[in-house]
Design an enzyme around this catalytic site. Structure first.
Site, short mmCIF file in Angstrom:
data_model
loop_
_atom_site.label_atom_id
_atom_site.label_comp_id
_atom_site.label_asym_id
_atom_site.label_seq_id
_atom_site.Cartn_x
_atom_site.Cartn_y
_atom_site.Cartn_z
N ASP A 1 0.84 -1.20 0.00
CA ASP A 1 0.00 0.00 0.00
C ASP A 1 0.87 1.25 0.00
O ASP A 1 2.02 1.22 0.46
CB ASP A 1 -0.85 0.07 1.29
CG ASP A 1 -1.77 -1.12 1.43
OD1 ASP A 1 -2.09 -1.75 0.42
OD2 ASP A 1 -2.16 -1.39 2.58
N1 URA Z 1 -1.13 -5.83 4.10
C1 URA Z 1 -1.61 -4.57 4.08
O1 URA Z 1 -2.62 -4.28 4.70
N2 URA Z 1 -0.95 -3.67 3.35
C2 URA Z 1 0.18 -3.93 2.69
O2 URA Z 1 0.75 -3.04 2.04
C3 URA Z 1 0.68 -5.24 2.71
C4 URA Z 1 0.00 -6.18 3.44
#
Ligand code: URA
Length: 235
Positions: free
Chosen positions: A102
């Site tokens: 993310d």
């Molecule tokens: N889980 C999440 O919530 N975000 C990420 O970027 C990776 C795993």
């Protein structure tokens, strides 16, 4: 492969632009001898403006993704490709991220132009572990490790339960989580499912490969030993 195509595929320019670079004498061998477009030369023996060529197709790299960059090629904001040489975005085959982190997650991100390698890494069969450290808004309750390890936790709008995951409390509001799958926003949604909220998230390891001191925003090409480590030892 013809030299013009090889160099154009590395993102140095269109075939027309690369042909012009040959005519301008900018493409040489390691001794500075000018090369011609139809010379037969190994990738390692080509220099452009005295610099070695970027790595050939089959490239795999690791990047320490900072917060605020998205794993996209065309987002209006900052993207992970901004951290690489601009040419890398123009390569053929395309250099893609191996899965995604993310925008608000930092840490270890792999990128490759090798489709077979990409599938080997993300394939559920590989069961590569991914290690995350999460800072939480609320203290851990104490039952999260059992819930995450159960193999029965269902996230909203999912059809199958999550595979068992390992949680280790590092402090009351900090946890290490080891996953073997990669569902959308998985870590954030897992903590939401147990009434908590992830304030900061960092991925420190995939399989046997960790950031090992790689600075935030920095990247490096993976070699055969790195790939062996990636698929070798697990967290
Ligand atoms: N889980 C999440 O919530 N975000 C990420 O970027 C990776 C795993």
């Amino acid at each position: 492969m013809r030299l013009v195509r090889l160099i154009a595929n590395l993102g140095y320019g269109s075939r027309k632009q690369v042909a012009a670079m040959f005519r301008e004498g900018r493409i040489t061998d390691p001794d500075g001898e000018v090369l011609y477009a139809d010379d037969k030369v190994e990738h390692a023996d080509v220099r452009i403006d005295d610099a070695p060529l970027d790595p050939p197709a089959g490239l795999a790299l690791m990047l320490h993704k900072p917060l605020g960059h998205t794993c996209s090629t065309r987002d209006p904001g900052r993207i992970v490709y901004d951290l690489l040489p601009p040419r890398f975005r123009l390569r053929s085959p395309v250099l893609s991220t191996v899965g995604r982190l993310d925008r608000d997650t930092s840490g270890l991100l792999l990128m490759t132009d090798d489709g077979g390698l990409l599938h080997r890494i993300i394939s559920p069969r590989a069961q590569l572990s991914k290690v995350y450290e999460a800072d939480l808004a609320e203290p851990l309750r104490g039952d999260e490790a059992a819930i995450f390890a159960s193999g029965t936790l269902m996230l909203e709008s999912e059809k199958t339960p999550l595979a068992p995951a390992k949680l280790e409390a590092l402090s009351p509001r900090r946890a290490r989580l080891v996953l073997t799958e990669g569902r959308y926003h998985q870590v954030r949604r897992m903590f939401a499912a147990v009434g908590n909220h992830v304030e900061a998230l960092h991925r420190s390891r995939i399989g046997g490969l960790s950031l090992d001191g790689l600075a935030e925003g920095a990247w490096r090409v993976l070699d055969a030993a790195d790939l062996e480590r990636l698929f070798g030892e697990q967290a």
